[in-house]
Design an enzyme around this catalytic site. Structure first.
Site, short mmCIF file in Angstrom:
data_model
loop_
_atom_site.label_atom_id
_atom_site.label_comp_id
_atom_site.label_asym_id
_atom_site.label_seq_id
_atom_site.Cartn_x
_atom_site.Cartn_y
_atom_site.Cartn_z
N TYR A 161 0.83 -1.28 0.07
CA TYR A 161 0.05 -0.14 0.02
C TYR A 161 0.85 1.30 0.04
O TYR A 161 0.36 2.41 -0.03
CB TYR A 161 -0.89 0.00 1.24
CG TYR A 161 -2.15 -0.90 1.03
CD1 TYR A 161 -3.47 -0.05 1.18
CD2 TYR A 161 -2.29 -2.08 0.48
CE1 TYR A 161 -4.57 -0.82 0.91
CE2 TYR A 161 -3.32 -2.72 0.35
CZ TYR A 161 -4.72 -2.21 0.45
OH TYR A 161 -5.82 -2.81 0.33
N LYS A 228 3.32 -14.31 5.55
CA LYS A 228 3.60 -15.38 4.58
C LYS A 228 5.18 -15.72 4.68
O LYS A 228 5.77 -15.54 3.74
CB LYS A 228 3.07 -14.87 3.30
CG LYS A 228 3.29 -16.06 2.17
CD LYS A 228 2.08 -17.18 2.53
CE LYS A 228 2.11 -18.30 1.29
NZ LYS A 228 1.41 -19.35 1.76
N ASP A 282 -2.43 -18.06 4.73
CA ASP A 282 -3.31 -19.18 4.00
C ASP A 282 -3.93 -19.89 5.39
O ASP A 282 -4.97 -20.26 5.19
CB ASP A 282 -2.72 -19.78 2.97
CG ASP A 282 -1.46 -20.34 3.19
OD1 ASP A 282 -0.60 -19.59 4.06
OD2 ASP A 282 -0.96 -21.01 2.46
N ASP A 306 -6.12 -6.44 5.20
CA ASP A 306 -7.26 -6.09 4.16
C ASP A 306 -8.12 -7.32 4.14
O ASP A 306 -9.31 -7.27 3.90
CB ASP A 306 -6.40 -5.55 3.19
CG ASP A 306 -7.66 -4.78 2.33
OD1 ASP A 306 -8.70 -4.58 2.59
OD2 ASP A 306 -7.35 -4.32 1.28
#
Length: 588
Positions: A161, A228, A282, A306
Site C-alpha cells: 500500500y 507469509k 493462508d 485487508d
C-alpha cells in the site's frame, strides 16, 4: 477569532489532551466528527443520538460529548472550493485527538488520493484496528459465529500500500528491470509490472507493540502474528521475527511464546501471561473458519489485514456492522468500514451498525467503557426481537423492517429502560473463563494434536529446540556426565563456556569413540578432554531449512540455539526429522 475557516470548535467542553504520554479525557470532551457522503448523513445522525443517550444513561449527566463537525469528501468540496481534503480538517482532527467519520467517496479523476489513505498518511495513523465479533440474532453463514471474537491490528503505512510500483513498459520500469536483472541477478518474465514491498523493523514494532498493549489492557489471551514468511522471508518473515522481538524485549514479563506454552508449561497458560504465536496467512484463513476461538488479537501487515478483516467480518454479518479505526500513537479516527452506498442516500433505510460500533470503539478508547457496554449489550436484544433494517430483515423470518432512525429509536428506548451491566458482565466473564478452560484442557490432554489442529507450524529452530538446557562443566568427569545423560534420558549435554567464552557439547557418540574405543577411563577423564568445542550455534530465528543445511555442512547431529548473545536451547537432527514427519507440507 476562530483559527479555522469553516470548522467551529464548540465554546462549551474541553479538548482531549495528551499528558505524560497518556490520553487525558475530560468529563466534557470535544470530539470531532465527519458526516460522510452518500448514506453518511443518515447513519451519522442516528448514531450521534445513540452515543449521546448511552453516555447520558451511563453517567447520569456527569459526562457529555461536545461534538465538533469537521469536513471531508463532498461536503468539504462544497465549502472549500472543490477541495475534498482541506488542510484545516487534517489540522482539526490532530488538534481534537479523537474523532469519528462516516463513509467517504474519493472523487474520480487524476490527482486525487483516497481520502482514507490521505488521513492515515497525513496523521500517521499507522494501525488500522478492526474488532470482529458476533452479536446474537445477527444473520451469519457460520454454525457457531459466537466463537468469533478477534481484534485485528493491520499495519497502515507499509507493504504494497505504499504505492511503490512501476507500469510495464514505462522508462522507470525498464530502469528497475535492468538493475534487478543485471545487478541483483533476479529472474522474471518480460513485460512485468514491478512493485516494491517495504516492511521495516520500525513499522512492524510499533504496530505489534500497540497490539500487545491492547491485549494487556483488555484481558486478552493471545496475540497472533499473521504472515507469509515461509515464502517472503525478508519482508513477511522479518515481520514475524521483529514481532517476537518486541514481545521478548519490551513485554517479556507478561508474554510467553506458544513454543514455551507447550514446552515449558505443558499447555497450561500461566496466570497473567499473554501467548505470542504466529500463523501463515493462508492457514489463518482456514483457522478462522475451523477454530476461530483459538485467536484473540491479530497483528499483521497491510495486505493480509485487508483480506482478513473483511473475510472475518463476513462470518459475523458483513462489513455493514464491522467497526474500525485508524490510530497513531494517540490521535485516532474511528470510521464506518463500508462504502457510501449513494443509491440509498437520504432514504432512512440502511443499517448504522458499522458506524455505531466504531463509536463503541471510540468510547472504549476514551475510557468510557460503561457507555460502550450499554450499546453492545442492548443491540443484540433489539435484533433478537426482530427490529432490524432491510439488510437483516430479508434474512430473518418474521422480522420487523424499520428505517435507520427508527432502529436508533429502538436502541435508545432499551438504553433508557435500564440494563443490569454488572450482571451481564459477570455472565460474559464466566462464559469466557469456561471457554478458556476448555481450550487449556485440550492442550494438556493432547498437545501435539492441538498444535496441528490450531494451525501451529514450526518455522524456526526456536520452534523446535529443547529449551531446558542440561549442562556440565569442563572440570567434571566423563563418568559424571554419563550419569547426567542417563538420569535425564538424553543423548548429549551442553558443556558450559570455558575461559575463552566458548561453549561445547558432549554426546554419547563422543563417549563411545573417545572413551570406550580409545580404552580410556571415564572416571578419570575430564569433560574438557573429549567434548567438541566450539559448538556450532545458530540464531533462534534461523529457518528450519537453513538449520538443516548447517548441520549437513558441519557434519554435526545437533546445534545450540543463540539469542541475544546467550545459548537458550539445543536442536537436533531428530527434532527436525520429527517436525518434517508431522508438518512436511508446511515446511516449504
Amino acid at each position: 477569532m476562530s483559527a479555522y475557516r469553516h470548522i467551529r470548535i464548540p465554546t462549551t467542553g474541553e479538548k482531549i489532551s495528551i499528558k505524560n504520554g497518556q490520553l487525558h479525557v475530560p468529563d466534557q470532551p470535544i470530539v470531532g466528527y465527519v458526516e460522510g457522503d452518500g448514506i453518511g448523513p443518515d447513519i451519522t445522525k442516528a448514531c450521534l443520538r445513540i452515543w449521546d443517550a448511552a453516555v447520558e444513561k451511563a453517567y447520569g449527566g456527569k459526562r457529555k460529548i461536545h461534538w465538533c463537525e469537521t469536513y471531508l469528501g463532498e461536503k468539504a468540496a462544497g465549502l472549500y472550493d472543490g477541495n475534498y481534503c482541506p488542510d484545516e480538517t487534517i489540522k482539526a482532527l490532530a488538534d481534537l485527538v479523537v474523532s469519528i467519520k462516516g463513509p467517504l467517496t474519493t472523487p474520480v479523476g487524476g490527482g486525487f488520493r483516497s481520502l482514507n489513505v490521505a488521513l492515515r498518511q497525513d496523521l500517521d495513523l499507522y494501525a488500522c484496528v478492526r474488532p470482529v465479533r458476533h452479536y446474537a440474532g445477527v444473520p451469519s453463514p457460520l454454525k457457531r459465529p459466537d466463537k468469533v471474537d478477534v481484534v485485528i491490528f493491520r499495519e497502515n503505512t507499509e507493504d504494497v500500500y505504499t504505492g511503490i510500483e512501476y507500469k510495464a513498459g514505462s522508462p522507470e520500469n525498464e530502469k528497475l528491470t535492468k538493475f534487478l536483472r543485471e545487478e541483483m541477478k533476479a529472474k522474471f518474465f518480460d513485460g512485468a509490472g514491478l512493485g516494491v514491498k517495504p516492511i521495516s523493523a520500525f513499522g512492524t514494532k510499533r504496530l505489534v507493540r500497540k497490539a500487545i498493549q491492547y491485549a494487556i489492557d483488555n484481558g486478552r489471551e493471545s496475540v497472533t502474528l499473521v504472515h507469509k514468511g515461509n515464502i517472503m522471508k525478508f519482508t513477511e518473515g522479518a515481520f514475524r521475527n521483529w514481532g517476537y522481538e518486541v514481545a521478548r524485549e519490551e513485554f517479556g514479563n507478561v508474554t510467553i511464546t506458544e513454543e514455551q506454552l507447550y514446552a515449558e508449561y505443558k499447555g497450561k497458560q500461566p496466570e497473567g501471561k499473554i501467548v505470542i504465536k504466529d500463523r501463515i496467512a493462508d492457514i489463518m484463513f482456514q483457522m478462522m473458519l475451523l477454530r476461530p476461538e483459538e485467536f484473540d488479537v491479530i497483528a499483521t501487515m497491510n495486505l493480509n489485514g485487508d483480506y482478513l478483516s473483511d473475510a472475518i467480518a463476513a462470518e459475523v454479518g458483513g462489513v455493514g456492522i464491522a467497526p474500525g479505526a485508524n490510530i497513531g500513537d494517540h490521535v485516532a479516527v474511528f470510521e464506518a468500514t463500508h462504502g457510501t452506498a449513494p443509491k440509498y442516500a437520504n432514504l432512512n433505510k440502511v443499517n448504522p451498525g458499522s458506524l455505531l460500533f466504531s463509536g463503541v470503539m471510540m468510547l472504549e478508547y476514551m475510557g468510557w467503557k460503561e457507555a460502550a457496554d450499554l450499546i453492545t449489550l442492548v443491540y443484540p436484544e433489539v435484533v433478537s426481537d426482530g427490529i432490524v433494517t432491510y439488510d437483516f430483515a430479508r434474512q430473518i423470518d418474521g422480522a420487523k423492517e424499520v428505517g435507520t432512525s427508527q432502529f436508533a429509536d429502538a436502541l435508545i428506548e432499551r438504553i433508557q429502560g435500564g440494563v443490569d451491566l454488572e450482571a451481564k458482565r459477570k455472565a460474559q466473564q464466566a462464559q469466557l473463563a469456561k471457554e478458556r478452560k476448555q481450550r487449556e484442557i485440550r492442550r494438556l490432554l493432547q498437545p501435539m494434536e492441538e498444535m496441528v489442529e490450531t494451525g501451529r507450524v514450526p518455522h524456526t529452530v526456536a520452534d523446535l529446540m529443547t529449551r531446558a538446557l542440561i549442562t556440565v562443566t569442563d572440570s567434571e568427569t566423563v563418568e559424571t556426565a554419563m550419569h547426567v545423560m542417563t538420569d535425564n534420558d538424553i543423548s548429549s549435554v551442553v558443556v558450559e563456556a570455558d575461559g575463552k567464552g566458548e561453549w561445547g557439547i558432549l554426546t554419547r557418540r563422543d563417549i563411545v569413540s573417545k572413551i570406550v574405543h580409545a580404552g580410556k577411563n571415564p572416571a578419570t577423564t575430564r569433560v574438557k578432554d573429549i567434548c567438541t568445542r566450539p559448538v556450532v550455534s545458530v540464531p533462534a530465528e534461523m529457518s528450519i531449512r537453513e538449520a538443516a543445511a548447517t548441520l549437513s555442512r558441519s557434519n554435526f547431529s545437533r546445534v545450540t540455539v543463540e539469542q541475544g548473545g546467550k545459548i537458550i536451547g539445543i536442536v537436533t537432527e531428530t527434532d527436525i526429522f520429527n517436525a518434517v514427519d508431522k508438518f512436511a507440507w508446511a515446511l516449504e
